[in-house]
Motif scaffolding. Structure first.
Motif, PDB file in Angstrom:
ATOM      1  N   ALA A   1      -7.023   4.714   0.359  1.00  0.00           N
ATOM      2  CA  ALA A   1      -6.464   5.433  -0.784  1.00  0.00           C
ATOM      3  C   ALA A   1      -6.718   4.718  -2.097  1.00  0.00           C
ATOM      4  O   ALA A   1      -6.726   5.345  -3.150  1.00  0.00           O
ATOM      5  N   ALA A   2      -6.921   3.406  -2.049  1.00  0.00           N
ATOM      6  CA  ALA A   2      -7.040   2.624  -3.276  1.00  0.00           C
ATOM      7  C   ALA A   2      -8.304   2.986  -4.027  1.00  0.00           C
ATOM      8  O   ALA A   2      -9.345   3.287  -3.424  1.00  0.00           O
ATOM      9  N   PRO A   3      -8.253   2.953  -5.350  1.00  0.00           N
ATOM     10  CA  PRO A   3      -9.455   3.237  -6.141  1.00  0.00           C
ATOM     11  C   PRO A   3     -10.469   2.113  -6.024  1.00  0.00           C
ATOM     12  O   PRO A   3     -10.119   0.965  -5.753  1.00  0.00           O
ATOM     13  N   ALA A   4     -11.731   2.448  -6.244  1.00  0.00           N
ATOM     14  CA  ALA A   4     -12.770   1.409  -6.269  1.00  0.00           C
ATOM     15  C   ALA A   4     -12.528   0.455  -7.436  1.00  0.00           C
ATOM     16  O   ALA A   4     -12.762  -0.746  -7.335  1.00  0.00           O
ATOM     17  N   GLU A   5     -12.043   0.996  -8.547  1.00  0.00           N
ATOM     18  CA  GLU A   5     -11.662   0.198  -9.710  1.00  0.00           C
ATOM     19  C   GLU A   5     -10.299   0.682 -10.186  1.00  0.00           C
ATOM     20  O   GLU A   5     -10.094   1.886 -10.374  1.00  0.00           O
ATOM     21  N   PHE A   6      -9.394  -0.245 -10.380  1.00  0.00           N
ATOM     22  CA  PHE A   6      -8.055   0.118 -10.820  1.00  0.00           C
ATOM     23  C   PHE A   6      -8.048   0.443 -12.314  1.00  0.00           C
ATOM     24  O   PHE A   6      -8.796  -0.134 -13.104  1.00  0.00           O
ATOM     25  N   THR A   7      -7.174   1.377 -12.678  1.00  0.00           N
ATOM     26  CA  THR A   7      -6.969   1.761 -14.071  1.00  0.00           C
ATOM     27  C   THR A   7      -5.782   0.992 -14.621  1.00  0.00           C
ATOM     28  O   THR A   7      -4.730   0.926 -13.981  1.00  0.00           O
ATOM     29  N   HIS A   8      -5.956   0.422 -15.815  1.00  0.00           N
ATOM     30  CA  HIS A   8      -4.892  -0.356 -16.450  1.00  0.00           C
ATOM     31  C   HIS A   8      -4.726   0.063 -17.909  1.00  0.00           C
ATOM     32  O   HIS A   8      -5.721   0.300 -18.586  1.00  0.00           O
TER      33      HIS A   8
ATOM     34  N   ASP B   1      -3.346   0.549  -0.088  1.00  0.00           N
ATOM     35  CA  ASP B   1      -3.522   1.450   1.054  1.00  0.00           C
ATOM     36  C   ASP B   1      -2.293   1.455   1.959  1.00  0.00           C
ATOM     37  O   ASP B   1      -1.882   2.500   2.475  1.00  0.00           O
ATOM     38  N   LYS B   2      -1.711   0.293   2.157  1.00  0.00           N
ATOM     39  CA  LYS B   2      -0.528   0.203   3.016  1.00  0.00           C
ATOM     40  C   LYS B   2       0.641   0.965   2.404  1.00  0.00           C
ATOM     41  O   LYS B   2       1.402   1.631   3.116  1.00  0.00           O
ATOM     42  N   ALA B   3       0.787   0.878   1.084  1.00  0.00           N
ATOM     43  CA  ALA B   3       1.858   1.611   0.410  1.00  0.00           C
ATOM     44  C   ALA B   3       1.670   3.116   0.577  1.00  0.00           C
ATOM     45  O   ALA B   3       2.633   3.844   0.874  1.00  0.00           O
ATOM     46  N   VAL B   4       0.463   3.593   0.403  1.00  0.00           N
ATOM     47  CA  VAL B   4       0.211   5.025   0.534  1.00  0.00           C
ATOM     48  C   VAL B   4       0.429   5.483   1.973  1.00  0.00           C
ATOM     49  O   VAL B   4       0.950   6.581   2.219  1.00  0.00           O
ATOM     50  N   GLU B   5       0.072   4.648   2.936  1.00  0.00           N
ATOM     51  CA  GLU B   5       0.322   4.986   4.336  1.00  0.00           C
ATOM     52  C   GLU B   5       1.826   5.150   4.588  1.00  0.00           C
ATOM     53  O   GLU B   5       2.258   6.092   5.270  1.00  0.00           O
ATOM     54  N   LYS B   6       2.633   4.244   4.051  1.00  0.00           N
ATOM     55  CA  LYS B   6       4.085   4.369   4.190  1.00  0.00           C
ATOM     56  C   LYS B   6       4.588   5.659   3.529  1.00  0.00           C
ATOM     57  O   LYS B   6       5.470   6.342   4.052  1.00  0.00           O
ATOM     58  N   PHE B   7       4.031   5.974   2.381  1.00  0.00           N
ATOM     59  CA  PHE B   7       4.405   7.177   1.643  1.00  0.00           C
ATOM     60  C   PHE B   7       4.145   8.422   2.486  1.00  0.00           C
ATOM     61  O   PHE B   7       4.995   9.315   2.595  1.00  0.00           O
ATOM     62  N   HIS B   8       2.965   8.493   3.103  1.00  0.00           N
ATOM     63  CA  HIS B   8       2.622   9.643   3.947  1.00  0.00           C
ATOM     64  C   HIS B   8       3.619   9.821   5.085  1.00  0.00           C
ATOM     65  O   HIS B   8       3.938  10.956   5.468  1.00  0.00           O
TER      66      HIS B   8
END
Length: 384
Positions: A22-29, A213-220
């Motif tokens: 789920a993580a972006p290739a480049e994070f937005t800040h 990715d782990k956070a999004v997995e928990k969210f799902h």
């Protein structure tokens, strides 16, 4: 026995949404809850004196969280029992984190470096001292504080020109906060959702794709177990690892509610305030995901819009039916509707009449003094 050719490998099942990257290739800040375009929108509206943003900004600036004379109160060990009893540094930590975020917003809107320097002073004070969280509420306390810290840190690191101890702050998030929240919780659902919010914010600041990715997995896994839709069947879904195996166990977990309707929350019959904590965390996680390029709102839109609609109409005064929590609901949702209303109604076009009325009624929304702050200012009718 026939053997497959050496070049052939057994097909693996397609990854489920919970296991896909789920993580972006480049994070937005800055990219935790608020983005630079969103902040630019706010600054423009405030400086033009437009409402509701100017009124929301004035309320924020008049709050104790925006004080330039604030003295941080860091502790090496924050000890929080159930309902913060004992409260050894719990309120101080949460409020210093909200203050850092408040001051970061004030810096961006005013471009006055005094606000940035005060935010840095508070963040540096904590990153120099804190080592641990203890007692029964440690996971929730850590989640609340670590939901606010990355919002502040993202704005300061990526819009202010000098923060020498930014790396030390990142080390604090990774070593002190992340271990307490990254694996979630099987407590009431608002706990785990708050912990997921903290985890995804930390992941963005640290640019850690595996943690994201782990956070999004928990969210799902958690959102469908927290917000019910009739399409789920006669009983709500359960979160992975919950151990809830029978209808009686599920009903007890849902605070005795045995009639299920669209938008019901696992904590509705506990009280609206705790349900609101969960709704808010879901909204914040989805908003951060949208900024980072993977919009989670469409996936959870039906659950979240029904949840807000169901609870908002009763908070607005519609009689509670007898089959819902015995005909009585306690407390209020709190200042938590702006982010989801803007995303689901304004951006995605879902009708949300009750939520809209409640949102207008509550403006300008302030802070719940835990992990929610100034969302009329940051998200009201914000198209970015």
């Amino acid at each position: 026995m026939l053997l497959a050719p050496a070049s052939a490998a057994p097909e693996e099942p397609a990854p489920s949404p919970a296991s896909a990257a789920a993580a972006p290739a480049e994070f937005t800040h800055p990219g935790v809850l608020v983005s630079r375009p969103q902040l630019d929108f706010v600054r423009k509206r405030v400086n033009a004196g437009e409402q509701p943003w100017k009124g929301a900004y004035d309320e924020m600036l008049d709050s104790r969280y925006a004080s330039l004379s604030r003295t941080a109160k860091p502790r090496e060990v924050v000890e929080c029992g159930s309902y913060s009893d004992p409260n050894i540094g719990c309120t101080d930590e949460r409020e210093d984190a909200i203050a850092a975020y408040t001051l970061a917003l004030a810096w961006y809107i005013t471009e006055d470096p005094q606000y940035a320097e005060k935010a840095i002073e508070i963040m540096d004070a904590w990153s120099d001292v804190i080592k641990d969280h203890t007692n029964t509420n440690a996971p929730l306390q850590t989640g609340w504080a670590a939901s606010s810290w990355p919002r502040a840190a993202e704005i300061i690191k990526y819009t202010y020109d000098s923060w020498p101890n930014a790396d030390r702050f990142g080390t604090m998030l990774r070593d002190v906060y992340l271990p307490e929240v990254v694996n979630g919780s099987q407590s009431n659902g608002n706990w785990e959702l708050t912990m997921v919010e903290a985890t995804i914010g930390i992941a963005v600041f640290l640019e850690d794709r595996s943690v994201y990715d782990k956070a999004v997995e928990k969210f799902h896994g958690r959102v469908p177990a927290y917000l019910y839709l009739e399409s789920d069947g006669s009983l709500p879904k359960t979160a992975p690892g919950s151990g809830l195996d029978t209808p009686d166990e599920i009903i007890e977990y849902w605070h005795g509610q045995s009639t299920f309707m669209n938008g019901l929350s696992q904590e509705t019959c506990r009280d609206l305030t705790h349900a609101g904590y969960g709704f808010s965390a879901i909204s914040h996680i989805a908003e951060t995901s949208r900024i980072q390029g993977e919009d989670l709102y469409p996936e959870i839109a039906d659950r979240l819009r029904h949840a807000f609609g169901l609870h908002a109409k009763y908070q607005l005064g519609e009689p509670v039916p007898g089959n819902l929590c015995g005909g009585s609901l306690k407390d209020k949702l709190g200042p938590i509707t702006e982010v989801a209303y803007n995303a689901l109604h304004n951006r995605l076009g879902h009708p949300m009449d009750s939520t809209g009325r409640l949102t207008e009624q509550q403006r300008p929304s302030g802070s719940n003094n835990l992990f929610v702050a100034w969302e009329t200012l940051t998200h009201a009718d914000n198209p970015s």
